[in-house]
Scaffold this motif. Structure first.
Motif, PDB file in Angstrom:
ATOM      1  N   LEU A  33       0.828  -1.203   0.000  1.00 30.48           N
ATOM      2  CA  LEU A  33       0.000   0.000   0.000  1.00 30.48           C
ATOM      3  C   LEU A  33       0.865   1.258   0.000  1.00 30.48           C
ATOM      4  CD1 LEU A  33      -2.917  -0.929   2.418  1.00 30.48           C
ATOM      5  CD2 LEU A  33      -3.087  -0.422  -0.018  1.00 30.48           C
ATOM      6  N   TYR A  34       1.959   1.232   0.758  1.00 31.45           N
ATOM      7  CA  TYR A  34       2.874   2.369   0.794  1.00 31.45           C
ATOM      8  C   TYR A  34       3.443   2.643  -0.605  1.00 31.45           C
ATOM      9  CZ  TYR A  34       7.017   5.156   1.674  1.00 31.45           C
ATOM     10  OH  TYR A  34       7.977   6.127   1.616  1.00 31.45           O
ATOM     11  N   HIS A  35       3.913   1.586  -1.270  1.00 27.83           N
ATOM     12  CA  HIS A  35       4.475   1.738  -2.627  1.00 27.83           C
ATOM     13  C   HIS A  35       3.394   2.178  -3.622  1.00 27.83           C
ATOM     14  CE1 HIS A  35       8.475   0.473  -1.648  1.00 27.83           C
ATOM     15  NE2 HIS A  35       8.079  -0.710  -1.174  1.00 27.83           N
ATOM     16  N   ALA A  36       2.194   1.626  -3.490  1.00 28.49           N
ATOM     17  CA  ALA A  36       1.092   2.036  -4.374  1.00 28.49           C
ATOM     18  C   ALA A  36       0.747   3.496  -4.148  1.00 28.49           C
ATOM     19  CB  ALA A  36      -0.128   1.150  -4.143  1.00 28.49           C
ATOM     20  N   ASN A  37       0.754   3.914  -2.876  1.00 26.37           N
ATOM     21  CA  ASN A  37       0.474   5.313  -2.553  1.00 26.37           C
ATOM     22  C   ASN A  37       1.558   6.225  -3.123  1.00 26.37           C
ATOM     23  OD1 ASN A  37      -0.965   7.442  -1.336  1.00 26.37           O
ATOM     24  ND2 ASN A  37       0.451   7.422   0.401  1.00 26.37           N
ATOM     25  N   GLN A  38       2.827   5.795  -3.024  1.00 28.54           N
ATOM     26  CA  GLN A  38       3.930   6.589  -3.591  1.00 28.54           C
ATOM     27  C   GLN A  38       3.772   6.717  -5.109  1.00 28.54           C
ATOM     28  OE1 GLN A  38       6.382   8.248  -2.040  1.00 28.54           O
ATOM     29  NE2 GLN A  38       5.461   7.687  -0.087  1.00 28.54           N
ATOM     30  N   ALA A  39       3.438   5.615  -5.757  1.00 31.92           N
ATOM     31  CA  ALA A  39       3.238   5.633  -7.214  1.00 31.92           C
ATOM     32  C   ALA A  39       2.050   6.515  -7.580  1.00 31.92           C
ATOM     33  CB  ALA A  39       3.042   4.217  -7.742  1.00 31.92           C
ATOM     34  N   LEU A  40       0.994   6.426  -6.800  1.00 30.88           N
ATOM     35  CA  LEU A  40      -0.190   7.244  -7.044  1.00 30.88           C
ATOM     36  C   LEU A  40       0.136   8.728  -6.878  1.00 30.88           C
ATOM     37  CD1 LEU A  40      -3.210   7.321  -7.673  1.00 30.88           C
ATOM     38  CD2 LEU A  40      -3.644   7.095  -5.216  1.00 30.88           C
ATOM     39  N   GLN A  41       0.903   9.064  -5.832  1.00 30.20           N
ATOM     40  CA  GLN A  41       1.286  10.459  -5.629  1.00 30.20           C
ATOM     41  C   GLN A  41       2.159  10.960  -6.777  1.00 30.20           C
ATOM     42  OE1 GLN A  41       3.072  10.654  -1.737  1.00 30.20           O
ATOM     43  NE2 GLN A  41       1.092  10.791  -0.690  1.00 30.20           N
ATOM     44  N   ALA A  42       3.092  10.133  -7.233  1.00 26.19           N
ATOM     45  CA  ALA A  42       3.944  10.526  -8.361  1.00 26.19           C
ATOM     46  C   ALA A  42       3.099  10.696  -9.619  1.00 26.19           C
ATOM     47  CB  ALA A  42       5.037   9.480  -8.582  1.00 26.19           C
ATOM     48  N   SER A  43       2.179   9.764  -9.838  1.00 29.32           N
ATOM     49  CA  SER A  43       1.301   9.850 -11.011  1.00 29.32           C
ATOM     50  C   SER A  43       0.409  11.079 -10.916  1.00 29.32           C
ATOM     51  CB  SER A  43       0.459   8.579 -11.101  1.00 29.32           C
ATOM     52  OG  SER A  43      -0.421   8.657 -12.187  1.00 29.32           O
ATOM     53  N   THR A  44      -0.140  11.338  -9.737  1.00 25.79           N
ATOM     54  CA  THR A  44      -0.994  12.506  -9.526  1.00 25.79           C
ATOM     55  C   THR A  44      -0.205  13.783  -9.777  1.00 25.79           C
ATOM     56  OG1 THR A  44      -2.353  11.316  -7.932  1.00 25.79           O
ATOM     57  CG2 THR A  44      -2.458  13.708  -7.847  1.00 25.79           C
ATOM     58  N   SER A  45       1.011  13.825  -9.257  1.00 24.43           N
ATOM     59  CA  SER A  45       1.859  15.007  -9.465  1.00 24.43           C
ATOM     60  C   SER A  45       2.144  15.216 -10.946  1.00 24.43           C
ATOM     61  CB  SER A  45       3.169  14.831  -8.688  1.00 24.43           C
ATOM     62  OG  SER A  45       4.036  15.914  -8.928  1.00 24.43           O
ATOM     63  N   SER A  46       2.446  14.120 -11.644  1.00 26.06           N
ATOM     64  CA  SER A  46       2.701  14.208 -13.087  1.00 26.06           C
ATOM     65  C   SER A  46       1.451  14.679 -13.827  1.00 26.06           C
ATOM     66  CB  SER A  46       3.150  12.845 -13.607  1.00 26.06           C
ATOM     67  OG  SER A  46       3.261  12.867 -15.018  1.00 26.06           O
ATOM     68  N   LEU A  47       0.303  14.112 -13.456  1.00 27.32           N
ATOM     69  CA  LEU A  47      -0.950  14.524 -14.099  1.00 27.32           C
ATOM     70  C   LEU A  47      -1.257  15.990 -13.808  1.00 27.32           C
ATOM     71  CD1 LEU A  47      -3.262  11.431 -13.558  1.00 27.32           C
ATOM     72  CD2 LEU A  47      -2.436  12.325 -15.734  1.00 27.32           C
ATOM     73  N   GLU A  48      -1.017  16.426 -12.581  1.00 28.11           N
ATOM     74  CA  GLU A  48      -1.255  17.830 -12.236  1.00 28.11           C
ATOM     75  C   GLU A  48      -0.367  18.744 -13.072  1.00 28.11           C
ATOM     76  OE1 GLU A  48      -0.722  18.077  -8.006  1.00 28.11           O
ATOM     77  OE2 GLU A  48      -2.729  17.297  -7.584  1.00 28.11           O
ATOM     78  N   GLN A  49       0.900  18.342 -13.245  1.00 28.09           N
ATOM     79  CA  GLN A  49       1.803  19.133 -14.086  1.00 28.09           C
ATOM     80  C   GLN A  49       1.320  19.167 -15.529  1.00 28.09           C
ATOM     81  OE1 GLN A  49       5.624  17.310 -13.458  1.00 28.09           O
ATOM     82  NE2 GLN A  49       5.946  18.302 -11.471  1.00 28.09           N
ATOM     83  N   GLN A  50       0.855  18.033 -16.033  1.00 29.20           N
ATOM     84  CA  GLN A  50       0.343  17.984 -17.397  1.00 29.20           C
ATOM     85  C   GLN A  50      -0.909  18.842 -17.543  1.00 29.20           C
ATOM     86  OE1 GLN A  50      -0.234  13.861 -18.446  1.00 29.20           O
ATOM     87  NE2 GLN A  50       1.934  13.368 -18.269  1.00 29.20           N
ATOM     88  N   VAL A  51      -1.787  18.781 -16.536  1.00 27.68           N
ATOM     89  CA  VAL A  51      -3.006  19.593 -16.573  1.00 27.68           C
ATOM     90  C   VAL A  51      -2.643  21.074 -16.538  1.00 27.68           C
ATOM     91  CG1 VAL A  51      -5.042  20.248 -15.229  1.00 27.68           C
ATOM     92  CG2 VAL A  51      -4.561  17.842 -15.657  1.00 27.68           C
ATOM     93  N   GLN A  52      -1.695  21.448 -15.677  1.00 29.45           N
ATOM     94  CA  GLN A  52      -1.267  22.851 -15.603  1.00 29.45           C
ATOM     95  C   GLN A  52      -0.662  23.305 -16.930  1.00 29.45           C
ATOM     96  OE1 GLN A  52       1.357  23.018 -12.225  1.00 29.45           O
ATOM     97  NE2 GLN A  52      -0.318  23.338 -10.759  1.00 29.45           N
TER      98      GLN A  52
END
Length: 191
Positions: A33-52
């Motif tokens: 779950l920790y690794h999945a959460n880290q991957a999700l946060q990285a993916s979310t951050s990447s998506l946020e950058q792409q959206v911006q």
């Protein structure tokens, strides 16, 4: 009683082993779950950058479109003013590729004696006289049909039969294929 104690000890060991196994599974699941959460946060951050970035691109495109539309409106306003000024001085018409009138300004209506409704859809031959020869008209048509402007003096007949002379310029408007789509006729009364 020793059987009882032994049984309790075995049960206790089974429970400990079971707990240890549950703790290991819990640790493994927590780590996953920790690794999945880290991957999700990285993916979310990447998506946020792409959206911006995309939002900025769209904002820039919108500003450019608004600026372009503003320039287009200003150009249209200027062209309307120029057309108004030209219409005040010249006899102007636009014809389709077959010579049928699709636009006639007020000066053209006035000098020809025909109403705008009578002119629209009619061929310019409605004004033709026999003053110019067939060769004269063939030369004119060959020139404008080839995409070249033509200039000359033309004798026209008004609706009431009166003849009038104009200094004429006919300019072909070429389409994307390089062929004339319309012709603009600009004339000055020299009668």
């Amino acid at each position: 009683m020793s059987d009882e104690v032994e049984r309790l000890q075995r049960r206790l060991e089974r429970e400990r082993a079971s707990r240890k196994q549950a703790e290991r599974l819990l640790e493994e699941k927590s780590l996953a779950l920790y690794h999945a959460n880290q991957a999700l946060q990285a993916s979310t951050s990447s998506l946020e950058q792409q959206v911006q970035a995309r939002t900025q691109e769209l904002s820039d495109a919108l500003r450019l479109a608004e600026h372009t539309n503003s320039q287009l409106r200003e150009t249209q306003r200027e062209l309307k003013q120029q057309l108004f000024a030209i219409d005040q001085h010249t006899i102007a018409s636009i014809a389709d590729r077959d010579g049928n009138i699709v636009y006639a300004n007020d000066s053209f209506v006035a000098i020809s004696g025909y109403s705008r409704e009578e002119l629209l859809g009619q061929n310019h031959r409605i004004l033709k006289t026999d003053v110019q020869s067939a060769e004269f008209w063939d030369t004119m048509w060959k020139s404008i049909a080839s995409g070249y402007a033509w200039k000359g003096v033309v004798c026209n007949r008004a609706k009431d039969g009166q003849l009038y002379w104009v200094n004429a310029t006919i300019v072909p408007l070429l389409g994307p294929d390089g062929q004339p789509e319309q012709y603009i006729g600009i004339r000055t009364d020299i009668s």
